[in-house]
Design an enzyme around this catalytic site. Structure first.
Site, PDB file in Angstrom:
ATOM      1  CE  LYS A  22      -2.539  -1.229   3.804  1.00 23.08           C
ATOM      2  NZ  LYS A  22      -1.783  -2.351   3.903  1.00 23.08           N
ATOM      3  NE  ARG A  97      -4.518   0.943  11.051  1.00 23.49           N
ATOM      4  CZ  ARG A  97      -3.767   0.435  10.552  1.00 23.49           C
ATOM      5  NH1 ARG A  97      -3.855  -0.894  10.170  1.00 23.49           N
ATOM      6  NH2 ARG A  97      -2.694   1.025  10.158  1.00 23.49           N
ATOM      7  NE  ARG A 136       6.918  -4.235   5.587  1.00 26.01           N
ATOM      8  CZ  ARG A 136       5.661  -3.979   5.987  1.00 26.01           C
ATOM      9  NH1 ARG A 136       4.851  -3.792   4.684  1.00 26.01           N
ATOM     10  NH2 ARG A 136       4.923  -3.889   6.999  1.00 26.01           N
ATOM     11  NE  ARG A 170       6.393  -1.640  10.573  1.00 26.46           N
ATOM     12  CZ  ARG A 170       4.813  -1.593  10.315  1.00 26.46           C
ATOM     13  NH1 ARG A 170       4.474  -0.717   9.451  1.00 26.46           N
ATOM     14  NH2 ARG A 170       4.263  -2.258  11.309  1.00 26.46           N
ATOM     15  NE  ARG A 181       2.242  -6.358  11.044  1.00 26.96           N
ATOM     16  CZ  ARG A 181       3.390  -6.079  10.485  1.00 26.96           C
ATOM     17  NH1 ARG A 181       4.612  -6.643  10.495  1.00 26.96           N
ATOM     18  NH2 ARG A 181       3.261  -4.872   9.501  1.00 26.96           N
TER      19      ARG A 181
END
Length: 227
Positions: A22, A97, A136, A170, A181
């Site tokens: 996203k 969300r 990532r 992260r 998650r």
């Protein structure tokens, strides 16, 4: 479609589980259409830094260790949408969300006669998320996103966008946290697909391929949504 042809501020919502791309795709849409990417985290940090009334309220809640309420987030978003750089439109990344937040967003947009042009669901396979998330990282300077396998800097160790040489990952971008998650996403956010489908603004997009191919398909969806 050229960004200059947009007359009414567009509002796009990007949906998808963690690692679906996203953020990466939102930044590419910014460059293509002159839109502004808005993520909840960035909105909160900017409001707190600016010392707005909503920002002060958010700061007090966060300092108390609590979650910022939907009402405060909506108030911050209301302030942000009124700023000049949002005149051409925005891309909402990570908000709403839940369906409750989506309803609150609809109420906010109705105040200015705006609406959701398109809610675009980036469709991916859960199993692929482990690979995507664990690989990532971002530029510590400008936030440009990269991946160990799918998107590496043209020059090793140097950001393509700003030339910075420091990167960060992260702490929760690891295989151990992915399952929880994804469970949270499916329980809380996936119902938004039904919500926006009922409003006839949902657009599905296969996000499993090459980043540039996905971007091209996404641009076509966005262009059609703005017409």
């Amino acid at each position: 479609m050229d960004a200059a042809t947009i007359n009414t501020p567009a509002v796009l919502v990007l949906l998808g589980p963690p690692g679906a791309g996203k953020g990466t795709q939102a930044r590419m849409l910014e460059d293509k259409f002159g839109l502004v990417q808005l993520s909840t985290g960035d909105l909160l940090r900017a409001a707190v830094s600016a010392g707005t009334e909503a920002g002060k309220a958010a700061k007090a809640v966060m300092e108390a260790g609590d979650l910022v309420s939907d009402e405060i987030v909506i108030a911050i978003l209301r302030d942000r949408l009124a700023e000049p750089d949002c005149a051409k439109g925005v891309i909402l990344d990570g908000f709403p969300r839940t369906t409750v937040q989506a309803q609150a967003l609809d109420g906010l947009l109705s105040e200015t006669g705006q609406k959701i042009n398109a809610a675009i669901s980036l469709e991916v396979e859960d199993a692929e998320m482990v690979i995507r998330i664990s690989g990532r990282y971002t530029c510590a300077g400008c936030g440009e996103g990269y991946h160990d396998t799918f998107k590496v800097p043209a020059v090793e160790g140097k950001c393509d966008k700003c030339g910075h040489i420091e990167f960060k990952r992260r702490a929760d971008d690891n295989a151990e946290t992915v399952a929880s998650r994804l469970t949270a996403y499916h329980a809380q956010t996936a119902p938004l697909i039904t919500y926006y489908q009922d409003q006839s603004v949902l657009k599905g997009l296969n996000a499993m391929g090459n980043i540039d191919d996905i971007a091209g398909n996404l641009e076509r969806i966005v262009s059609d949504a703005m017409n």
